[in-house]
Scaffold this active site. Sequence first.
Site, PDB file in Angstrom:
ATOM      1  N   TYR A 194     -10.483  -4.891  11.984  1.00 50.40           N
ATOM      2  CA  TYR A 194      -9.218  -4.201  12.006  1.00 50.40           C
ATOM      3  C   TYR A 194      -8.970  -3.765  13.318  1.00 50.40           C
ATOM      4  CZ  TYR A 194      -6.888   0.421  12.313  1.00 50.40           C
ATOM      5  OH  TYR A 194      -6.232   1.294  12.474  1.00 50.40           O
ATOM      6  N   LYS A 229      -5.577  -4.395  16.247  1.00 54.57           N
ATOM      7  CA  LYS A 229      -4.787  -3.390  16.903  1.00 54.57           C
ATOM      8  C   LYS A 229      -4.744  -3.752  18.566  1.00 54.57           C
ATOM      9  CE  LYS A 229      -3.279  -0.720  14.030  1.00 54.57           C
ATOM     10  NZ  LYS A 229      -1.985  -0.817  13.416  1.00 54.57           N
ATOM     11  N   ASN A 235       0.686  -1.153  -0.063  1.00 52.75           N
ATOM     12  CA  ASN A 235       0.024   0.039   0.020  1.00 52.75           C
ATOM     13  C   ASN A 235       0.783   1.333   0.169  1.00 52.75           C
ATOM     14  OD1 ASN A 235      -2.421   1.461   0.066  1.00 52.75           O
ATOM     15  ND2 ASN A 235      -2.449   1.281   2.290  1.00 52.75           N
ATOM     16  N   SER A 290      -4.240   2.266  17.991  1.00 51.45           N
ATOM     17  CA  SER A 290      -5.323   3.196  17.625  1.00 51.45           C
ATOM     18  C   SER A 290      -6.340   3.613  18.567  1.00 51.45           C
ATOM     19  CB  SER A 290      -6.036   2.657  16.199  1.00 51.45           C
ATOM     20  OG  SER A 290      -7.232   3.267  15.943  1.00 51.45           O
ATOM     21  N   LYS A 297      -5.147  -1.403   7.074  1.00 49.38           N
ATOM     22  CA  LYS A 297      -5.974  -0.355   7.838  1.00 49.38           C
ATOM     23  C   LYS A 297      -7.007  -0.112   7.387  1.00 49.38           C
ATOM     24  CE  LYS A 297      -3.898   3.523   5.615  1.00 49.38           C
ATOM     25  NZ  LYS A 297      -3.280   4.592   5.552  1.00 49.38           N
TER      26      LYS A 297
END
Length: 338
Positions: A150, A154, A35, A125, A85
């Site tokens: 996602y 984390k 990415n 996050s 992400k």
Amino acid sequence: MKILVTGGLGYIGSHTVVELQNEGFDVVIVDNLSNSEISVLDRIEAITGKKPAFENCDVCNTEALRNCFETHGKIDAVIHFAAYKAVGESVENSLNYYKNNVGGMISLLEVMKTCGTEHLVFSSSCTVYGQPDVLPVTELSPLKKAESPYGNTKAMCEDIIRDAIISYKSFSANLLRYFNPIGAHPSALIGELPKGIPNNLLPFVTQTAVGLRKELSVFGDDYNTPDGSCIRDYIYVVDLAKAHVCALKRMINIAQNGNCEVFNVGTGNGVSVLEILNEFMKANGVNVPYKIVGRRSGDIEKVWADTTKVNEVLGWKAQTPFIEVLQSAWRWEKKIRG
Ligand code: UFG
């Protein structure tokens, strides 16, 4: 001092590499270009005058990763960004997210252990807080069940790091819980490069302003907030990058082995979607057509950071005026559209 940065060609990673090199650290970037663009390497050199070492490697490939560590001699610390992400994509393809984000984390810790690298800064996050009961949210606020695979990756990676520190006492880590990173480097040489239709607010705003998208959809104006739209804590990516350098210096200087510290990295200010839209138009003198549509599923109503700990313990504070942040985002969008 040599720092290995996974995902160092990505959005936050590239800005962090710039700040590390500005502070005199030697950087080895490990990135599989899934990415990101290889041209970012030259852009980092254009900004800092130094090209970082680069390894095209997937962190999930433990043997290849070990090779990267061994090729570059003693690595003093790692900053780990490399991860998928996109919240929506993680719902559609959850196993890929667990495999890449959690698998990559385990692979990295294994290699760090065998290669004798003890310090880690992890890109976490504020998603781990879900919708907090009390605002602003502090590092001691309870963690909520993640809204997406996602978000779950984390929270899981945070736990894996904590457990690895308990098992192998020599490790230490700083977990940085980012709020919403926005903007681009003032040089407009690096910034966010979303693939396809952007999920995040600011890239959608800039792409609409430049004419690439017809109009911005504002997801909901019936929330329990002053103007009815959702509130977030938008943090300038360069300020965020500098927080990594502070976290790293603290870990290395204090050498607190066995320690795991968590920091919120935000501004401490909540800004609504409609506010950011109006501020963007005012700061840049451009029009952004928009319409109000229904709520986006999974959105948190409001969240912003209590930054007392990061301000006092790391000696870091978000510094850049909001208007400059919004101008940097617009400058970058115009530059990449030629
Ligand atoms: N929004 C719009 N229109 C858009 C895009 C976004 O109105 O086209 C709104 C959203 O509804 C939300 C706000 O803008 O209210 C911010 O949305 P983003 O998608 O930019 O950011 P989120 O807060 O939803 O999510 C971000 C990251 C996640 C991360 C989360 C918390 O995308 O990876 O912050 O850290 F998990």
